[in-house]
Write a protein that holds these residues in place. Sequence first.
Motif, short mmCIF file in Angstrom:
data_model
loop_
_atom_site.label_atom_id
_atom_site.label_comp_id
_atom_site.label_asym_id
_atom_site.label_seq_id
_atom_site.Cartn_x
_atom_site.Cartn_y
_atom_site.Cartn_z
N PRO A 119 -32.62 0.30 10.54
CA PRO A 119 -33.79 1.19 10.53
C PRO A 119 -33.52 2.53 11.19
O PRO A 119 -34.08 3.55 10.81
N THR A 120 -32.67 2.53 12.22
CA THR A 120 -32.35 3.76 12.94
C THR A 120 -30.85 3.86 13.11
O THR A 120 -30.11 2.92 12.83
N GLY A 121 -30.40 5.03 13.59
CA GLY A 121 -28.97 5.20 13.82
C GLY A 121 -28.42 6.37 13.03
O GLY A 121 -28.80 6.60 11.88
N ALA A 122 -27.50 7.11 13.63
CA ALA A 122 -26.96 8.32 13.00
C ALA A 122 -25.87 8.01 11.98
O ALA A 122 -25.62 8.80 11.09
N VAL A 123 -25.21 6.87 12.13
CA VAL A 123 -24.09 6.56 11.24
C VAL A 123 -24.47 5.37 10.37
O VAL A 123 -24.74 4.29 10.86
N ARG A 124 -24.48 5.57 9.07
CA ARG A 124 -24.82 4.50 8.13
C ARG A 124 -23.81 4.47 7.00
O ARG A 124 -23.39 5.51 6.51
N LEU A 125 -23.46 3.29 6.58
CA LEU A 125 -22.54 3.13 5.47
C LEU A 125 -23.26 3.49 4.18
O LEU A 125 -24.40 3.07 3.95
N THR A 126 -22.60 4.25 3.32
CA THR A 126 -23.25 4.68 2.08
C THR A 126 -22.82 3.80 0.90
O THR A 126 -22.65 4.26 -0.20
N SER A 127 -22.63 2.53 1.16
CA SER A 127 -22.29 1.58 0.09
C SER A 127 -23.48 1.47 -0.86
O SER A 127 -24.61 1.78 -0.51
N THR A 128 -23.20 0.99 -2.08
CA THR A 128 -24.24 0.92 -3.09
C THR A 128 -24.33 -0.46 -3.72
O THR A 128 -23.32 -1.17 -3.83
N VAL A 129 -25.52 -0.84 -4.11
CA VAL A 129 -25.71 -2.08 -4.84
C VAL A 129 -24.97 -1.95 -6.18
O VAL A 129 -25.09 -0.94 -6.87
N GLY A 130 -24.19 -2.96 -6.53
CA GLY A 130 -23.37 -2.90 -7.73
C GLY A 130 -21.94 -2.50 -7.46
O GLY A 130 -21.09 -2.60 -8.34
N GLY A 131 -21.65 -2.07 -6.23
CA GLY A 131 -20.28 -1.70 -5.89
C GLY A 131 -19.37 -2.92 -5.84
O GLY A 131 -19.84 -4.05 -5.66
N ARG A 132 -18.08 -2.69 -5.98
CA ARG A 132 -17.10 -3.77 -6.02
C ARG A 132 -15.97 -3.52 -5.04
O ARG A 132 -15.67 -2.38 -4.71
N ASN A 133 -15.33 -4.62 -4.61
CA ASN A 133 -14.13 -4.55 -3.79
C ASN A 133 -13.26 -5.78 -4.07
O ASN A 133 -13.77 -6.81 -4.52
N PRO A 134 -11.96 -5.69 -3.78
CA PRO A 134 -11.09 -6.84 -3.96
C PRO A 134 -11.54 -8.00 -3.07
O PRO A 134 -11.74 -7.80 -1.87
#
Length: 281
Positions: free
Chosen positions: A147-162
């Motif tokens: 809810p708060t915080g200056a640093v947030r990961l900008t990952s996205t729904v639907g993204g993929r990784n190994p």
Amino acid sequence: MDDTQTFDGPKAPGAERSERVTAHSTDAGTKGLVGSDRVLAVLKELARHPDGVGLEELTRVIASPKPTVHRALQSLRRAGLADQDVRGRYLLGDEFLRMAFAHHEARPEHVRVRPVLEALAERFQETVHYAVLDGREVVYRAKVDPPTGAVRLTSTVGGRNPAHATGVGKLLLAHELTTLGEVEEWIGESILERRTPRTCCTAAELHQEFESVRERGYAVDDQENEAGVNCLALPLYATSATVPSGAVSVSALTYRTPLSSLIDAYDEIRSLLGPSGGPIR
């Protein structure tokens, strides 16, 4: 961390400014497409260009004649699945977005998982993901930022990784690959990508890791997918009492939330998952 995307905010000491994204080029496998396959290829390519893409570039990527690609675009536009902006560039249509979001929000697992993710994100003030296994990759079905915080990961729904390089991936693979032979067969003749010096890439390494996951009931990503980012992943039984529907991970910047802190909070995370959580049997 499970979702190697960029994060916003000041650069953390010892952390990388941006994280890699698994790219899916449509250049390969599009040659020789016919009929509806070509229309679907155009639709998938549009999804890669939120700011729109020109006809010339689409023609090059799809590797089909311009009139053919244009006809595919017109078919998609008539169905509301594609649109054209004032610059003449093509992008996904509002009807496509409406259907996609409506379907995603109505999925039984999403309805059950979302409150859990929100509770975890608020408690730890870190990004929380829900992911499922898709072959050699994990797909992120849901994400909640703190809810708060200056640093947030900008990952996205639907993204993929190994899968082998992520906490959620190793958690789910540990449930499926219980012997060294099964791990070797899963790898086959492939060369697994070593995202960082800590990434497990051999059958022996992964088998040992999977055994540890089964024994303790959770998986970790100790900067194996991206330097400066770690995570703790637990299984979630949203649709079955015996087979995980996916995995939940609390992903954090190492300078802010060390992996040891996440591991110490395992029991608390497990309790927040409620009846849907639990160790692999």
